[in-house]
Scaffold this motif. Structure first.
Motif, mmCIF file in Angstrom:
data_model
loop_
_atom_site.group_PDB
_atom_site.id
_atom_site.type_symbol
_atom_site.label_atom_id
_atom_site.label_comp_id
_atom_site.label_asym_id
_atom_site.label_seq_id
_atom_site.Cartn_x
_atom_site.Cartn_y
_atom_site.Cartn_z
ATOM 1 N N LEU A 129 0.861 -1.170 0.000
ATOM 2 C CA LEU A 129 0.000 0.000 0.000
ATOM 3 C C LEU A 129 0.901 1.225 0.000
ATOM 4 C CD1 LEU A 129 -3.127 0.151 0.196
ATOM 5 C CD2 LEU A 129 -2.855 0.627 2.623
ATOM 6 N N GLN A 130 0.618 2.206 -0.858
ATOM 7 C CA GLN A 130 1.435 3.403 -0.903
ATOM 8 C C GLN A 130 0.558 4.637 -0.972
ATOM 9 O OE1 GLN A 130 4.585 3.377 -3.772
ATOM 10 N NE2 GLN A 130 5.460 5.309 -3.047
ATOM 11 N N VAL A 131 0.868 5.595 -0.118
ATOM 12 C CA VAL A 131 0.218 6.896 -0.135
ATOM 13 C C VAL A 131 1.335 7.929 -0.064
ATOM 14 C CG1 VAL A 131 -1.398 8.463 0.989
ATOM 15 C CG2 VAL A 131 -1.806 5.992 1.077
ATOM 16 N N GLY A 132 1.481 8.714 -1.133
ATOM 17 C CA GLY A 132 2.598 9.646 -1.180
ATOM 18 C C GLY A 132 3.906 8.886 -1.103
ATOM 19 N N ARG A 133 4.786 9.291 -0.190
ATOM 20 C CA ARG A 133 6.079 8.623 -0.023
ATOM 21 C C ARG A 133 6.033 7.521 1.034
ATOM 22 N NH1 ARG A 133 10.076 12.998 1.652
ATOM 23 N NH2 ARG A 133 11.542 11.255 1.577
ATOM 24 N N LEU A 163 -5.646 3.241 8.235
ATOM 25 C CA LEU A 163 -5.396 4.687 8.240
ATOM 26 C C LEU A 163 -4.941 5.176 6.868
ATOM 27 C CD1 LEU A 163 -3.585 4.960 11.690
ATOM 28 C CD2 LEU A 163 -5.910 5.728 11.170
ATOM 29 N N MET A 164 -4.112 4.383 6.188
ATOM 30 C CA MET A 164 -3.624 4.786 4.873
ATOM 31 C C MET A 164 -4.742 4.801 3.840
ATOM 32 S SD MET A 164 0.139 2.915 4.734
ATOM 33 C CE MET A 164 0.529 3.496 3.074
ATOM 34 N N ARG A 165 -5.656 3.844 3.939
ATOM 35 C CA ARG A 165 -6.770 3.826 2.992
ATOM 36 C C ARG A 165 -7.717 5.007 3.213
ATOM 37 N NH1 ARG A 165 -6.394 -1.967 3.669
ATOM 38 N NH2 ARG A 165 -7.940 -1.917 5.345
ATOM 39 N N ASN A 166 -7.605 5.632 4.372
ATOM 40 C CA ASN A 166 -8.425 6.805 4.685
ATOM 41 C C ASN A 166 -7.553 8.032 4.934
ATOM 42 O OD1 ASN A 166 -11.402 5.675 5.229
ATOM 43 N ND2 ASN A 166 -9.933 4.189 6.024
ATOM 44 N N ALA A 167 -6.380 8.075 4.298
ATOM 45 C CA ALA A 167 -5.419 9.149 4.548
ATOM 46 C C ALA A 167 -6.055 10.531 4.387
ATOM 47 C CB ALA A 167 -4.225 9.017 3.604
ATOM 48 N N GLY A 172 -13.479 6.928 12.553
ATOM 49 C CA GLY A 172 -13.924 6.757 13.924
ATOM 50 C C GLY A 172 -13.344 5.538 14.614
ATOM 51 N N ARG A 173 -13.252 5.643 15.925
ATOM 52 C CA ARG A 173 -12.758 4.548 16.747
ATOM 53 C C ARG A 173 -13.597 3.281 16.527
ATOM 54 N NH1 ARG A 173 -12.900 7.222 20.763
ATOM 55 N NH2 ARG A 173 -10.713 7.645 21.276
ATOM 56 N N LEU A 224 -4.569 9.813 9.609
ATOM 57 C CA LEU A 224 -3.192 9.848 9.127
ATOM 58 C C LEU A 224 -3.038 11.121 8.319
ATOM 59 C CD1 LEU A 224 -0.489 8.287 8.907
ATOM 60 C CD2 LEU A 224 -1.330 7.390 6.724
ATOM 61 N N ASP A 225 -2.312 12.086 8.892
ATOM 62 C CA ASP A 225 -2.133 13.398 8.262
ATOM 63 C C ASP A 225 -0.883 13.357 7.396
ATOM 64 O OD1 ASP A 225 -1.645 16.095 7.639
ATOM 65 O OD2 ASP A 225 -2.667 16.763 9.458
ATOM 66 N N MET A 226 -1.072 13.354 6.088
ATOM 67 C CA MET A 226 0.050 13.222 5.166
ATOM 68 C C MET A 226 0.844 14.501 5.022
ATOM 69 S SD MET A 226 -0.089 10.081 4.421
ATOM 70 C CE MET A 226 1.242 10.085 3.206
ATOM 71 N N ALA A 227 0.329 15.618 5.530
ATOM 72 C CA ALA A 227 1.059 16.901 5.432
ATOM 73 C C ALA A 227 2.292 16.904 6.304
ATOM 74 C CB ALA A 227 0.135 18.058 5.807
ATOM 75 N N GLY A 228 2.312 16.060 7.318
ATOM 76 C CA GLY A 228 3.447 16.039 8.223
ATOM 77 C C GLY A 228 3.203 16.952 9.406
ATOM 78 N N TYR A 229 3.812 16.613 10.516
ATOM 79 C CA TYR A 229 3.565 17.344 11.761
ATOM 80 C C TYR A 229 3.983 18.810 11.667
ATOM 81 C CZ TYR A 229 3.520 18.521 16.703
ATOM 82 O OH TYR A 229 3.257 19.106 17.899
ATOM 83 N N LYS A 230 5.135 19.081 11.040
ATOM 84 C CA LYS A 230 5.622 20.447 10.961
ATOM 85 C C LYS A 230 4.682 21.326 10.155
ATOM 86 C CE LYS A 230 10.486 19.207 11.552
ATOM 87 N NZ LYS A 230 11.838 19.200 10.933
ATOM 88 N N CYS A 231 4.159 20.774 9.045
ATOM 89 C CA CYS A 231 3.239 21.556 8.220
ATOM 90 C C CYS A 231 1.930 21.795 8.969
ATOM 91 C CB CYS A 231 2.950 20.818 6.918
ATOM 92 S SG CYS A 231 4.375 20.727 5.802
#
Length: 234
Positions: A129-133, A163-167, A172-173, A224-231
């Motif tokens: 499974l791949q999402v972005g990098r 989480l990746m399939r719903n990036a 929900g829990r 799963l936030d693909m923007a990254g924590y810093k962004c």
């Protein structure tokens, strides 16, 4: 690779088996009345060839029964009937290919190998499974982001796959629980929080180099936030 030939006339099918053995296959030949469904389940072949002359309906019934069992290997019907109706009925029964006799042996091998390759590519796609990098390899149970890789347990890998399939979308829990734990006894929704915690701790190195992070969306679950924590922190 073990190939199963289900033949209306096993002695005739044996000559076909000899040719396929020459192509590197391990081949088992049985008659179409020798409990083919049970044999396929026990043998777990890479593919099934039906070599029929007059008993097409029996072949089609066996195809259906194997598919109902959940068998996914390629199934090819070899039949003297050339009509489009027979071909359509064979494919509708679950066969991947219908090859009219007489046929060129080389063509049969090429078509068989093509079906096996297609199945292999599809299986690889399900396992990776791949999402972005961010890449997840379910077989290795490892996640990769650039030069960083982390090892995961089976359950952590399954959670990351959800989480990746719903990036970039909260999930929900209860949705996570239903997908991964279902109706397992002696578990509660809290198990989701526990495994989110495990996965977050392993994601530290990926997040540190600008990779995605696992956030909590108040009232909606986890994402799963693909923007990254810093962004996301800006």
């Amino acid at each position: 690779m073990n190939l199963l030939i289900i033949g209306e006339d096993p002695p005739t099918a044996s000559s076909l088996a000899a040719g396929l053995k020459g192509e590197g296959f391990d081949v088992t030949v049985i008659g179409d009345d020798d409990h083919p469904v049970e044999t396929a389940g026990a043998l777990n072949p890479c593919a099934v060839l039906f070599d029929t002359a007059t008993r097409c309906e029996r072949v089609f019934d066996t195809c259906r029964a194997l598919r109902r069992m959940g068998r996914t290997e390629p199934m090819l019907v070899l039949s003297p009937h050339h009509g489009a109706c027979h071909r359509a009925r064979g494919l509708d029964a679950g066969a991947d290919d219908y090859i009219a006799k007489p046929f060129q042996f080389d063509e049969l091998v090429e078509r068989l190998q093509a079906h096996l390759l297609h199945r292999s590519i599809a299986a690889d796609a399900r396992e990776r499974l791949q999402v972005g990098r961010l890449l997840l390899d379910m077989r290795l149970r490892q996640a990769f982001f650039g030069n960083v890789h982390i090892r995961l347990t089976q359950r952590e890998a399954e959670l990351l796959a959800v989480l990746m399939r719903n990036a970039n979308h909260p999930i929900g829990r209860d949705e996570i629980y239903d997908e991964l734990w279902g109706v397992q006894p002696n578990t509660s929704l809290n198990v989701v929080d526990v495994y989110i915690g495990y996965l977050r701790s392993k994601f530290t190195d990926i997040t540190r180099v600008g990779g995605p992070f696992i956030g909590t969306v108040r009232g909606r679950g986890f994402m799963l936030d693909m923007a990254g924590y810093k962004c996301a922190a800006r």
